[in-house]
Scaffold this motif. Structure first.
Motif, PDB file in Angstrom:
ATOM      1  N   GLU A  32      -3.789  23.807   9.835  1.00 42.34           N
ATOM      2  CA  GLU A  32      -4.308  23.501  11.162  1.00 42.34           C
ATOM      3  C   GLU A  32      -3.726  22.187  11.692  1.00 42.34           C
ATOM      4  OE1 GLU A  32      -8.719  23.271  13.236  1.00 42.34           O
ATOM      5  OE2 GLU A  32      -8.552  23.914  11.170  1.00 42.34           O
ATOM      6  N   TYR A  33      -3.163  21.388  10.786  1.00 44.56           N
ATOM      7  CA  TYR A  33      -2.612  20.083  11.141  1.00 44.56           C
ATOM      8  C   TYR A  33      -1.130  20.031  10.824  1.00 44.56           C
ATOM      9  CZ  TYR A  33      -7.473  18.514  11.199  1.00 44.56           C
ATOM     10  OH  TYR A  33      -8.800  18.364  11.488  1.00 44.56           O
ATOM     11  N   TYR A  34      -0.397  19.249  11.616  1.00 43.23           N
ATOM     12  CA  TYR A  34       1.005  18.980  11.285  1.00 43.23           C
ATOM     13  C   TYR A  34       1.045  18.120  10.025  1.00 43.23           C
ATOM     14  CZ  TYR A  34       1.819  20.361  16.134  1.00 43.23           C
ATOM     15  OH  TYR A  34       1.863  21.043  17.316  1.00 43.23           O
ATOM     16  N   ASN A  38      -6.640  12.926   7.370  1.00 41.19           N
ATOM     17  CA  ASN A  38      -6.869  11.645   6.684  1.00 41.19           C
ATOM     18  C   ASN A  38      -5.560  10.945   6.345  1.00 41.19           C
ATOM     19  OD1 ASN A  38      -9.647  11.952   6.842  1.00 41.19           O
ATOM     20  ND2 ASN A  38      -9.772  12.952   4.849  1.00 41.19           N
ATOM     21  N   LYS A  39      -4.569  11.718   5.950  1.00 39.03           N
ATOM     22  CA  LYS A  39      -3.257  11.154   5.642  1.00 39.03           C
ATOM     23  C   LYS A  39      -2.623  10.571   6.907  1.00 39.03           C
ATOM     24  CE  LYS A  39       1.122  12.403   3.446  1.00 39.03           C
ATOM     25  NZ  LYS A  39       1.885  13.495   2.820  1.00 39.03           N
ATOM     26  N   PHE A  40      -2.732  11.291   8.011  1.00 38.97           N
ATOM     27  CA  PHE A  40      -2.180  10.826   9.281  1.00 38.97           C
ATOM     28  C   PHE A  40      -2.850   9.529   9.716  1.00 38.97           C
ATOM     29  CE2 PHE A  40      -2.300  10.914  14.007  1.00 38.97           C
ATOM     30  CZ  PHE A  40      -0.945  10.738  14.248  1.00 38.97           C
ATOM     31  N   ILE A  44      -1.206   5.644  10.307  1.00 39.60           N
ATOM     32  CA  ILE A  44      -1.174   4.914  11.580  1.00 39.60           C
ATOM     33  C   ILE A  44      -2.295   3.875  11.693  1.00 39.60           C
ATOM     34  CG2 ILE A  44      -0.015   6.842  12.761  1.00 39.60           C
ATOM     35  CD1 ILE A  44      -2.768   7.409  14.138  1.00 39.60           C
ATOM     36  N   GLU A  45      -2.957   3.575  10.607  1.00 39.09           N
ATOM     37  CA  GLU A  45      -4.113   2.668  10.636  1.00 39.09           C
ATOM     38  C   GLU A  45      -3.790   1.324  11.290  1.00 39.09           C
ATOM     39  OE1 GLU A  45      -7.623   1.054   7.677  1.00 39.09           O
ATOM     40  OE2 GLU A  45      -5.913   2.105   6.834  1.00 39.09           O
ATOM     41  N   ALA A  46      -2.686   0.717  10.900  1.00 38.39           N
ATOM     42  CA  ALA A  46      -2.315  -0.579  11.487  1.00 38.39           C
ATOM     43  C   ALA A  46      -2.052  -0.435  12.986  1.00 38.39           C
ATOM     44  CB  ALA A  46      -1.094  -1.151  10.775  1.00 38.39           C
ATOM     45  N   ALA A  71      -3.821  13.546  17.219  1.00 38.67           N
ATOM     46  CA  ALA A  71      -2.464  13.964  17.586  1.00 38.67           C
ATOM     47  C   ALA A  71      -1.793  14.850  16.541  1.00 38.67           C
ATOM     48  CB  ALA A  71      -1.594  12.742  17.869  1.00 38.67           C
ATOM     49  N   ALA A  72      -2.225  14.796  15.302  1.00 35.69           N
ATOM     50  CA  ALA A  72      -1.598  15.600  14.243  1.00 35.69           C
ATOM     51  C   ALA A  72      -2.210  16.998  14.141  1.00 35.69           C
ATOM     52  CB  ALA A  72      -1.710  14.886  12.896  1.00 35.69           C
ATOM     53  N   GLN A  73      -3.212  17.272  14.958  1.00 36.31           N
ATOM     54  CA  GLN A  73      -3.844  18.592  14.934  1.00 36.31           C
ATOM     55  C   GLN A  73      -3.142  19.525  15.907  1.00 36.31           C
ATOM     56  OE1 GLN A  73      -8.056  18.494  15.598  1.00 36.31           O
ATOM     57  NE2 GLN A  73      -8.266  20.695  15.483  1.00 36.31           N
ATOM     58  N   ARG A  74      -2.970  20.756  15.501  1.00 36.06           N
ATOM     59  CA  ARG A  74      -2.332  21.748  16.377  1.00 36.06           C
ATOM     60  C   ARG A  74      -3.248  22.056  17.551  1.00 36.06           C
ATOM     61  NH1 ARG A  74       2.078  23.798  13.642  1.00 36.06           N
ATOM     62  NH2 ARG A  74       1.985  23.549  11.399  1.00 36.06           N
ATOM     63  N   GLY A  75      -2.643  22.355  18.688  1.00 39.63           N
ATOM     64  CA  GLY A  75      -3.401  22.684  19.880  1.00 39.63           C
ATOM     65  C   GLY A  75      -3.931  24.112  19.844  1.00 39.63           C
ATOM     66  N   SER A  76      -4.777  24.439  20.785  1.00 37.53           N
ATOM     67  CA  SER A  76      -5.403  25.764  20.848  1.00 37.53           C
ATOM     68  C   SER A  76      -4.373  26.879  20.960  1.00 37.53           C
ATOM     69  CB  SER A  76      -6.355  25.846  22.042  1.00 37.53           C
ATOM     70  OG  SER A  76      -7.410  24.952  21.889  1.00 37.53           O
TER      71      SER A  76
END
Length: 170
Positions: A32-34, A38-40, A44-46, A71-76
């Motif tokens: 479901e995610y690129y 949590n990894k994404f 990008i935490e900083a 942003a790393a989640q696929r769209g509908s």
């Protein structure tokens, strides 16, 4: 099916999007995610901290940060395409047009123009037909379905999309 015109397409599409999410969950090879959420976010935490500081007291700060985090989640639409691929369900121009019509009904209103109303009815019938095909495919059905978009409601093989040359039923 019996919802008022204009409300029915977003309701149908919500059901189809829910089905897509569940179909994808049942196929671990499809993500479901690129990049896993949590990894994404860890990656990008900083950047999130920096953007948060730059946004300061902007009233939309949380909304902007949430969009970035998602942003790393696929769209509908991508999820729908993945579901069609998993189910081996071919769709064509009419079904794609019905999917786009959903967006218009969800984000605007239906006017009084008679042709716009007829087109909305046609796209609703196409979306209903697509919904039925999805359910039938999930159930491993391999026979014929009823095409509610086309005049006369012909039967078609489950693997045959609505034909663009079809005479609409409205």
């Amino acid at each position: 099916k019996y919802s008022s015109l204009g409300a029915n397409l977003p309701i149908l599409s919500s059901a189809v999007e829910t089905l897509a999410t569940e179909v994808i969950k049942n196929h671990s090879e499809v993500k479901e995610y690129y990049i896993e959420r949590n990894k994404f976010i860890a990656m990008i935490e900083a950047d999130l901290i920096s953007i948060s500081k730059k946004l300061g007291t902007n009233i939309n700060k949380d909304k902007i940060l949430n969009k970035i985090q998602g942003a790393a989640q696929r769209g509908s639409n991508e999820k729908l395409e993945m579901m069609f691929e998993i189910l081996n369900l071919p769709i064509d121009k009419i079904e794609k047009k019905a999917i786009k019509a959903r967006n218009k009904m969800a984000h605007s209103s239906l006017g009084n123009d008679q042709e716009e109303i007829r087109e909305t009815i046609r796209m609703t019938r196409a979306y209903e037909t697509l919904f039925h095909r999805i359910i039938l495919k999930i159930l491993s059905y391999s026979g014929e379905y009823i095409d509610y978009y086309t005049l006369g409601h012909p039967n078609r093989n489950i693997d045959e999309p609505i034909l663009e040359i079809s005479q609409p039923s409205c």
